[in-house]
Scaffold this active site. Sequence first.
Site, PDB file in Angstrom:
ATOM      1  N   GLY A  43      57.398 -43.140 -11.750  1.00 45.16           N
ATOM      2  CA  GLY A  43      57.763 -42.488 -11.402  1.00 45.16           C
ATOM      3  C   GLY A  43      58.866 -41.171 -11.289  1.00 45.16           C
ATOM      4  CD  GLN A  48      64.407 -39.263 -12.243  1.00 44.52           C
ATOM      5  OE1 GLN A  48      62.934 -39.675 -12.292  1.00 44.52           O
ATOM      6  NE2 GLN A  48      64.262 -40.396 -13.113  1.00 44.52           N
ATOM      7  CB  CYS A  91      66.978 -44.345 -11.844  1.00 42.52           C
ATOM      8  SG  CYS A  91      66.586 -42.724 -11.808  1.00 42.52           S
ATOM      9  CG  LEU A  92      62.146 -43.064 -16.773  1.00 41.64           C
ATOM     10  CD1 LEU A  92      61.251 -42.807 -16.225  1.00 41.64           C
ATOM     11  CD2 LEU A  92      61.994 -44.654 -17.292  1.00 41.64           C
ATOM     12  CG  HIS A 133      63.892 -44.422  -7.272  1.00 40.51           C
ATOM     13  ND1 HIS A 133      64.447 -45.370  -7.076  1.00 40.51           N
ATOM     14  CD2 HIS A 133      63.809 -43.004  -8.124  1.00 40.51           C
ATOM     15  CE1 HIS A 133      64.748 -44.703  -8.095  1.00 40.51           C
ATOM     16  NE2 HIS A 133      64.475 -43.713  -8.581  1.00 40.51           N
ATOM     17  CD  GLU A 134      60.956 -41.177  -8.188  1.00 41.62           C
ATOM     18  OE1 GLU A 134      61.149 -39.976  -8.375  1.00 41.62           O
ATOM     19  OE2 GLU A 134      60.831 -42.144  -9.099  1.00 41.62           O
ATOM     20  CG  HIS A 137      65.120 -38.908  -8.393  1.00 39.45           C
ATOM     21  ND1 HIS A 137      66.170 -38.877  -8.881  1.00 39.45           N
ATOM     22  CD2 HIS A 137      64.684 -39.590  -8.473  1.00 39.45           C
ATOM     23  CE1 HIS A 137      66.378 -40.099  -9.621  1.00 39.45           C
ATOM     24  NE2 HIS A 137      65.448 -40.860  -9.710  1.00 39.45           N
TER      25      HIS A 137
HETATM   26 ZN    ZN Z   1      64.661 -42.288 -10.898  1.00 42.57          ZN
END
Ligand code: ZN
Length: 191
Positions: A43, A48, A91-92, A133-134, A137
């Site tokens: 995701g 991000q 998380c990236l 989660h997204e 963000h």
């Molecule tokens: Zn994340």
Amino acid sequence: MEIVRYPHPALRWKSRPVAEINARLRSIVREMFELMYDAKGIGLAANQVALPFRLFIVNPSGDPKQTDQELVIVNPAIISRKGSAEGEEGCLSLPEMWGQVRRAEEIEVEAYDLKGREFRLKLKDMPARVVQHETDHLDGVLFPDRMTDTARLELAPQLEEFEAIHRRRQEAGLLPPDDVLKARLRELEGS
Ligand code: ZN
């Protein structure tokens, strides 16, 4: 376009809804998928990649060949939540960091796709977790914010290390100062 890391100010940005779905947005989404697959993610939110737009992409398989699993979610609203489950998240934007997060087990999300059509989706387990989660963000919320205080304490040294790297990159001129990064986000918001 690149995936930004904590504590880049874009990750704390509460993004505004997307006003128009156009060719520019579609090309942003294509580029986001490439970045996500390169980083072995499942995701990726616009925050991000330092874009203050209310959209994210998901592919629960993480496999670029499984395009039927790709989801583009624009202006999402989670309209119902059921149950509660704890699970591990990463998380990236916080590489090599994992933590236990409690989330709703099942959700229903309402959003727009890349053709501007409204849709509703019922999700459970891992895909429900990814979407929660997204969606976080887009409000500037990161998974450690959702952890218990004691569990978050264990991540403190890693978070401090990310902060130190961010400052060092700024001091070395590899990354603009936070006020410049914030000004860019405000500018993009108006574009
Ligand atoms: Zn994340």
